[in-house]
Structures are given as structure tokens and as C-alpha cells.
Design a protein around this motif. Sequence first.
Motif, PDB file in Angstrom:
ATOM      1  N   HIS A   1      -9.598  29.178  -9.000  1.00 23.77           N
ATOM      2  CA  HIS A   1      -8.622  30.004  -8.275  1.00 23.77           C
ATOM      3  C   HIS A   1      -9.326  30.843  -7.202  1.00 23.77           C
ATOM      4  CE1 HIS A   1      -5.541  28.663 -10.869  1.00 23.77           C
ATOM      5  NE2 HIS A   1      -5.886  29.364 -11.928  1.00 23.77           N
ATOM      6  N   PHE A   2     -10.481  31.355  -7.541  1.00 20.68           N
ATOM      7  CA  PHE A   2     -11.215  32.141  -6.538  1.00 20.68           C
ATOM      8  C   PHE A   2     -11.791  31.229  -5.456  1.00 20.68           C
ATOM      9  CE2 PHE A   2     -11.113  35.105 -10.140  1.00 20.68           C
ATOM     10  CZ  PHE A   2     -10.593  36.215  -9.493  1.00 20.68           C
TER      11      PHE A   2
ATOM     12  N   HIS B   1     -10.287  28.627  -4.424  1.00 21.23           N
ATOM     13  CA  HIS B   1      -9.107  28.362  -3.592  1.00 21.23           C
ATOM     14  C   HIS B   1      -8.998  29.432  -2.486  1.00 21.23           C
ATOM     15  CE1 HIS B   1      -4.523  27.434  -3.420  1.00 21.23           C
ATOM     16  NE2 HIS B   1      -4.756  28.327  -2.493  1.00 21.23           N
ATOM     17  N   LEU B   2      -9.106  30.696  -2.873  1.00 20.43           N
ATOM     18  CA  LEU B   2      -9.009  31.793  -1.901  1.00 20.43           C
ATOM     19  C   LEU B   2     -10.135  31.686  -0.867  1.00 20.43           C
ATOM     20  CD1 LEU B   2      -8.322  34.603  -4.524  1.00 20.43           C
ATOM     21  CD2 LEU B   2      -6.614  33.479  -3.086  1.00 20.43           C
TER      22      LEU B   2
ATOM     23  N   ILE C   1      -9.267  28.824   1.623  1.00 22.47           N
ATOM     24  CA  ILE C   1      -8.213  29.150   2.591  1.00 22.47           C
ATOM     25  C   ILE C   1      -8.717  30.193   3.593  1.00 22.47           C
ATOM     26  CG2 ILE C   1      -5.887  30.114   2.890  1.00 22.47           C
ATOM     27  CD1 ILE C   1      -5.974  27.205   1.799  1.00 22.47           C
ATOM     28  N   CYS C   2      -9.399  31.217   3.092  1.00 18.13           N
ATOM     29  CA  CYS C   2      -9.902  32.238   4.016  1.00 18.13           C
ATOM     30  C   CYS C   2     -11.025  31.671   4.893  1.00 18.13           C
ATOM     31  CB  CYS C   2     -10.356  33.482   3.255  1.00 18.13           C
ATOM     32  SG  CYS C   2      -8.951  34.404   2.588  1.00 18.13           S
TER      33      CYS C   2
ATOM     34  N   MET D   1     -15.537  38.092   2.177  1.00 20.37           N
ATOM     35  CA  MET D   1     -16.007  36.805   1.667  1.00 20.37           C
ATOM     36  C   MET D   1     -17.280  36.987   0.832  1.00 20.37           C
ATOM     37  SD  MET D   1     -13.893  34.375   2.719  1.00 20.37           S
ATOM     38  CE  MET D   1     -14.531  32.768   3.210  1.00 20.37           C
TER      39      MET D   1
ATOM     40  N   LEU E   1     -16.368  38.198  -2.503  1.00 20.27           N
ATOM     41  CA  LEU E   1     -15.809  37.094  -3.287  1.00 20.27           C
ATOM     42  C   LEU E   1     -16.927  36.196  -3.826  1.00 20.27           C
ATOM     43  CD1 LEU E   1     -13.298  35.507  -4.254  1.00 20.27           C
ATOM     44  CD2 LEU E   1     -13.226  34.387  -2.025  1.00 20.27           C
TER      45      LEU E   1
ATOM     46  N   PHE F   1     -10.967  42.567  -1.948  1.00 22.61           N
ATOM     47  CA  PHE F   1     -10.065  41.626  -2.607  1.00 22.61           C
ATOM     48  C   PHE F   1      -8.645  41.749  -2.050  1.00 22.61           C
ATOM     49  CE2 PHE F   1     -13.593  41.852  -5.645  1.00 22.61           C
ATOM     50  CZ  PHE F   1     -13.850  40.496  -5.788  1.00 22.61           C
TER      51      PHE F   1
ATOM     52  N   LEU G   1      -8.429  39.587   1.021  1.00 23.34           N
ATOM     53  CA  LEU G   1      -8.179  38.169   0.717  1.00 23.34           C
ATOM     54  C   LEU G   1      -6.706  37.950   0.365  1.00 23.34           C
ATOM     55  CD1 LEU G   1     -11.343  37.666  -1.505  1.00 23.34           C
ATOM     56  CD2 LEU G   1     -11.097  36.969   0.882  1.00 23.34           C
TER      57      LEU G   1
ATOM     58  N   CYS H   1      -4.305  35.490   2.529  1.00 25.23           N
ATOM     59  CA  CYS H   1      -3.685  34.356   1.834  1.00 25.23           C
ATOM     60  C   CYS H   1      -2.173  34.545   1.712  1.00 25.23           C
ATOM     61  CB  CYS H   1      -4.334  34.127   0.474  1.00 25.23           C
ATOM     62  SG  CYS H   1      -5.999  33.447   0.625  1.00 25.23           S
TER      63      CYS H   1
ATOM     64  N   ALA I   1      -3.532  30.915  -7.799  1.00 20.99           N
ATOM     65  CA  ALA I   1      -4.715  31.602  -7.262  1.00 20.99           C
ATOM     66  C   ALA I   1      -4.409  33.073  -6.980  1.00 20.99           C
ATOM     67  CB  ALA I   1      -5.198  30.892  -5.999  1.00 20.99           C
TER      68      ALA I   1
END
Lengths: 494, 494
Positions: free
Chosen positions: A16-17, A19-20, A23-24, A44, A47, B17, B20, B24, B43
Motif C-alpha cells: 500500500h505504501f 502504491h503511494l 503514484i506520487c 517521498m 515515505l 504523510f 502524500l 493521491c 492504499a
Amino acid sequence: MTAYKKLTEHFKKISHFNHLAAICGWDQAAMMPAGGASARSAAMAELSVHIHKLQTQDSLADWFSEAETKTLPPEDTASLREMKRQWVQANVLPEDLVHAKSMAGSKCEHAWRTQRTNNDWKGFAENWKEVVNLSQHEAQIRAEATGLSPYDAMLDIYEPGTKTEFLTPLFDDIKRWLPELIEQVIEKQSHENLLMPQGIFPATQQKALGHKVMELLQFDFNHGRLDESVHPFCGGVPQDVRLTTRYDETDFIQSLMGTVHETGHARYEQGLPESYAGLPVGEARSMGIHESQSLFFEMQVGRSPSFIHHLAEMTGKQFGKENEPAFASDNFQKLYSRVNKGFIRVDADELTYPAHVILRYEIERDLMNGKISYLDVPELWNEKMQAYLGFSTKGNFKDGCMQDIHWTDGAFGYFPSYTLGAMYAAQFMAAMKKTVDVDAAIRSGNLSPIFNWLSDKIWSKGSLLTTDELVKKATDEALNPTFFKAHLESRYLK
Amino acid sequence: MTAYKKLTEHFKKISHFNHLAAICGWDQAAMMPAGGASARSAAMAELSVHIHKLQTQDSLADWFSEAETKTLPPEDTASLREMKRQWVQANVLPEDLVHAKSMAGSKCEHAWRTQRTNNDWKGFAENWKEVVNLSQHEAQIRAEATGLSPYDAMLDIYEPGTKTEFLTPLFDDIKRWLPELIEQVIEKQSHENLLMPQGIFPATQQKALGHKVMELLQFDFNHGRLDESVHPFCGGVPQDVRLTTRYDETDFIQSLMGTVHETGHARYEQGLPESYAGLPVGEARSMGIHESQSLFFEMQVGRSPSFIHHLAEMTGKQFGKENEPAFASDNFQKLYSRVNKGFIRVDADELTYPAHVILRYEIERDLMNGKISYLDVPELWNEKMQAYLGFSTKGNFKDGCMQDIHWTDGAFGYFPSYTLGAMYAAQFMAAMKKTVDVDAAIRSGNLSPIFNWLSDKIWSKGSLLTTDELVKKATDEALNPTFFKAHLESRYLK
């Protein structure tokens, strides 16, 4: 909850992380205005730290130990193997080495952008020394952890299970016939007439054309999009694949085939097994297999006469130039199979590309195994360039060993994937043709039989099989360079 | 590291966070193909859980206790106050209540989408009962934690420091003169001739026009973008503001002014204090102040004759209709100041809008304070609608109490922000005019004097001041409905 179950839950959480991040990351390349860069980098980086924490959390070691004592169904065994693989990759290096390499790599890459333009090998070498040093250190640690040679341990990051003892004979085989074949083809093509399409080809029209070609290739627009970025790539997640290209309004040729290439990557991602979504075993098998799919689309399907016929027709219609000779199928065929020797890998055609890769493979292998020094690289480059393509790069660093970004931040072991991909693609096509009338499918405009084969044999397998198993199951034999040679001869000498 | 420093580091980490989540979230509304929805939801849910964990982590209580014993510089005191506020908000509710409300809200909202169309109050009330129950429970807990009344405790989520005892007299004042004023204006406008622009206005052209208007409003495209979504919004982060609109190719009127409105939100975000980026004290003051900026752009600047003159000129030029009477300034002025009474809040004009808000405020206040039951709402709606706008909604639930999304998932306390925003905006304009020749600035096309004032008094303050302090410092007095009344009379009766 069993240890195996705990592991799958944990890896899904990590996905899931990821995924973020995907996309970012896409947004950063395709959408973000320049002023957003520093806040984005900070987000980023935070993350990444969080993902790394999840990947290295203490309890994982116990869960793996416990799960490995149990007898699991075969697919779960494969899933456990792939989770373990990612866990080992994330945990094998001490954090200070990761940090030092990342810092040295960023510094080297950043300076390289100007140094390359200035042909400044001396300045580059100063930074690069540290990157090579730290990468050799990394390779050493990976080698100890895996029992592989240092270079094989690096190769294993991108091509799990692929070793030098397997790769060197394959590449040696190519080296034996490629230089001669290149000369023959160039001689043959020197008598051909070639018409370059002339005009302004507006980006909006090129984009509309790209969409049509992607539809022909059955890209699923309900699970993905096409956008623009400076460096085209295929990003996002399997459920939402983000593909990019770039448009040159005076020349659509590169961009159009680039879209076909990226669509190959995209369909592999879209075709990965849903039941393993979020788990390592549900991911693409390797960089080489990924490249085999993009090159299958670009080289095996995309440059076939029947597909070129569609392309020429669609392009002529899009730009209202159906009747211009430059837009005729046979001219398009010539445009898309022109061979030219050159210094630069990223500009190379299908035929000369392997020479660029093999040269890099031989150098990076010996560098990681400590057989040569980073200072030997320019001279070795020159020697090999002369042997494989007949060019001298003496003193010409910018078109020689300083041309690629990969080594600036220490991505040693990546280059072979390109040519492995080309070889796999040729072998897949030969196998497919035993049961599928590929040419008829392309001519009909309904390419489903081709995609069904790829889905069945490659995409839906994710990482359930090893690369070797995957190739043997799909083609009844291990990787064999004969198919690649036969493909090149048939395309360029016939 | 001091406790205060630890807190700032921790809140900055949370903001990464949130960054993000914002990007998203924007992607989900503006870019994502439908098929990506379920993977994205998973996500985003994982990210929410992680953010909530960071917001509620045990050590924070100790850090706050320790930091509060120290004497800090005034700006740090404000920063600590705002961190504490967010921390209390995140920690005040037991997790099972948050979860239950979220489940009940989703269920109610989902069913409402069909129930509204079917005017199905009975079906709606069945789900809504639970949402109201849980929201009352929430309000009770918040009231105990803050010493406020239940409704004030809900209001405090959106409008820190604003209470019923402050709001009721303000809204009562408006109620005294608004219905009469509406009738006068409608009577006056009934004699006006109005020309609707006719034609097809392509989305690409509307977008180009939107960009030009945003440039006039000095939106910083290096720190933001304009895209499309079904429900227009202003998202992203201050360093990278993502603004959306939607285009109707037969009518550009709504969309164009919608872009002006969202640009007001956007410039507030872009103008927040950089030195407090990532900290609660660096965020927008309240929903009402946020709305005051969008309404300042839309109502105070955007509908002023000088700005309308620019709009008419730019629009005529964009669509090649400079000479059509419908595109003349005076017709645009009439188009953009037309008053119509109607059932639906989101379609309401500047003059009738407060009636819709006050009606909702009175009902939700009494509902949260336990003075009425959810079953009383339709009848109260009908009574108030008759009193304020002269319509009956008896039996017409879909155009009555079932029209808005806010209550379906329990966002009680939000509605007043809209009218507070309109009142603040009018008061800011009156204060600004003491030192700035607003009309000359708009006429000149260089609106910098206006934006400098807003930046100085509002944007750059973030949440350093309380709302009351902010308004008093900017305008020399507390919120005073006189300015709003004077603005409306001057615009609609002159």
C-alpha cells in the motif's frame, strides 16, 4: 495467525505504501510543477524511511524462521520464497552503507550532468571513484550473504538466479556473429531509398494516435492512462498503470514506437495475477522478463510487416497524409528497420544494441569482481568499441563511458537485462508461432491470440516460477541465443 | 532535544504523510481511471491508519506536558497551541466511535445517492438515525473535553473559537433584513433584460480562458496546476496547489466564476507562511477564513464591475465573440448578479445563500444539543424555508432536508463556515478600501495592491492568531454583519 499469514499481511501493508510512492513518483515526473519539488522530495524521503522500517522490522526474522518449518502448498512456497528474497535484499546492507552510497551517487550523478557535456573525465572520475568503491563494498557484502561472486550478487538484484557462468557464453555467442551481421546489413541497406515524413505533427494529434495504437494493443484504459514526461516510463501499479511518452512535433517516429514499447511493459503489469496483488510473488519476474515484454511489443510485433502496415495506415489517416509516399507501408518498414552504428546506446537500433550492452556487461563484471580499476574503464571502452562496432572513443568520454546514467549512482548489474529481454522476446515469439498464427492475428487487427499466449505463459505467472522455469515452461527450453540470431537474420537480411 | 522541538519534528513528519494523501487524493478525483479505485482506497486507508497512529502516539502527551511548562517566544506559543489543538482533535474520540461513525456515515451516504432521487425520506431516516445518534455521542464527548456545549464542540472542529453565543446574534441580524432585501432585488431585476451567451464553448478554450483569469489573479503556476474533476475543489499542498474545475461546453458562466472562487482558496494556500510549512500553525486559520478568501475573489473582486469588464473582454476574445451583445460588460454584470430564489443551496446566488445556511445552522444546532429529534427535521425545514424564502418543502424531501451530502456522514457544524466566509470577505474589503484603491487596481489589470493586503493581513498569518485576533488586526473590529449588509445593498439595490 500463522507466521506465513502474518508475513502476507505485512507485505500487503508494504505494498500500500509502495502504491503511494508509485503514484506520487509518476506525478512528480508527469504532473508536478517545478516549485513543488522540494516539498515532494521531503515527503517521498519520509515515505522511503517508513517503507524501509517496515521491510526491516525485527519480527520478520522470526516469522520467516517459523514459516519455513511448515509444509506449504506450492504456490505459497513460491510466495514465501519471493517475500524472503525481498526481505533479504532490504536487510542485507548496513544502513550507513546504503546512506553513503545514496549520497555519493546523488553527488556523482548531479555533477555528471555538466561533466558529461564538458567531456570532463577527470572531474567525473573523482566522484565516481567513491561510487565504485561503495558499490564494490556492496557487492562484497551481497556476495557473502548469497554465496555468489560479487558481480553475480549485484546481477541478482535485477535478474534473480541469472549468473555470469550462464550469461558470458550467451553474450560470447552473440559477439561471434553480431559484428559481421551488422556490416552485412548496413551494406544491404545502403542501396535503399528512405523517405522521412515531413511536416508539423501536433502533440494532441500524436497523443490521439498513441491512444489508437494502445487500443490496438488492448491496453486497458480502465486500469491506466497515457501522459507525457521528459523521460518516458511505465509506472503506477498493476491496477492503475501510468505510462508516459514525449512528443517531438517535427518527428513522431520515435515517440510512436516508444508508446508501443511502454505498452508492452504496461500490459505485463496489467496482466499480473490479481490473486497475488500486493505480494512479491504477484510482481513481475525480473527486469529482463519485463524488457522481454516491451521488446516483444516493440520488436517482435511492432516492427513486423503486418503491424507496420497498420501503423502506416493509422498515421497517414491521423495526419491526413494517406497519399504521401513517405507514409506508405514499405517506407515505414524501412524507417523502422534502419540500422546505423553509433556511439550512443539509447539511440541504437535493434541490431547494434546488443554490442553496447555486452561491452558494458564485460566492464562492469570485471569492475565489481575487482579485476580492473575504475581508471581502466575509458581504455577498455575504447578497445571494445573498436572490436564490436569499429569506433574509437579515445579521449571522447562523453560519447564513451560517461554516456549513461546507470553507473553514476552505482546501478551495476542492470545493463544485461536489456539484451536478455531481446533474447527472451525472440524465443517467446518462436514458441508462440508453434500454436498461434501470429501474422494472421496482427493482420486481422484482433491481436487477442497473441496476448492470450503471453498472459497464459508469462503475465499471469507473476513470480510464481523462477526465470529459468518460466522460460522452459513457455518455450520448452532454456534461453537459447539461436532464436535471437534467427530473428535478426530474418528481419534484416531477407 | 527539547519537548517543543520533538513536537515540531513529529508534526512535520505527519505533514509529509498528509502531503502524500493530498496528492493521491487529488489524483483520485482528477486523474485516476475507475478501475484503480479499489487498490487506491486500500492504499489510502492504510495511510490514514498510519497518520492516525502518528497523531495518537503515546509519547506526545508527555511532550506536551513538558513543553507547556516552558516559557516560549510568542510565535512558538502559537505553534504549540495549534499542535495541541490538532492532537486533542485526533485523540478525543475513542477509536470504536470513530470507526462506527465512519461505517454508519458511509452506509448512509451511499444509500442517500439513490434515496434522494426517489424522495425516500423513510429509507433515509432509517440509516440517518444512527449517524445522528453517533454524532450526538461525538458532540457529547467533545463537549466534555472542551467545556463547550455539544454543538459548539462540533463547530470548533471547523471554526476554532467560534461559538453559538457569537453566531446566533449575527445570523439573527441577517434574518431580520435578508428576506425583505431579496424581494426588493427580485422586483428590481424583473425589469432587466438578460442575454444568455449562445454557442458551443469547447473545453480546451474554456481551460485556456481559465488559465488567463488565474494569471490575472496571480496564481503561481510554478506552485500549482489547474485540472478537471466532477466536483471542483482546491487540493494539494501549499507548495503545489491542485485546483480543479469542470466544463460544460454549452455554458461557461458557472465554470469561469468557479475558477475565480477556487483561485481564492489556492492563493491563500500558496500564501501561507513558508517558515511554518508542515506545522499546524502554518495552516489556514479556519474553514470560514478559507471561504472568506474564495468569496473575496469570487464576490468582492470577481463580481465587481471592473473585474467583470476584464472577464467580458477576455471571454469575448477567447471565443471570438467580442461584438456579440451577450458578451458586453453590462450584460455580463447582469448575468453575474442575477438573483433567484430556489430550493437548492449549491445553486443559490450570493444574496439568497445565507438563508440556506442559517436554516441549516438552526436545525443542526438544536439537533446536536438534543433539543430536537432527527424526525423533526423535515417539518422544521419546511417552516424555515417558508419563513426565509417563501417556499414549502412539505413532502419534498429531495429538495429539502435530503439535498446536501454534509449531514449524511455526520459533518454537523460545517455549514456556518460558508456565510461566515461571506461576512468576513465583505468586512475585509471594507477595511482594505481604507488604504487601497481597489477599483483602480482592478481596472489597471495589476491587482498586486489587493493581494499584498491579503497576504499581509491574512495569508502570511497562517494560524498564528486566533480567528478573532486575525479579524480585529486586519479590520480594527470583530466580525460585524453591517459590512455584509452594506455590500449586498450596494451591489444589488444601487
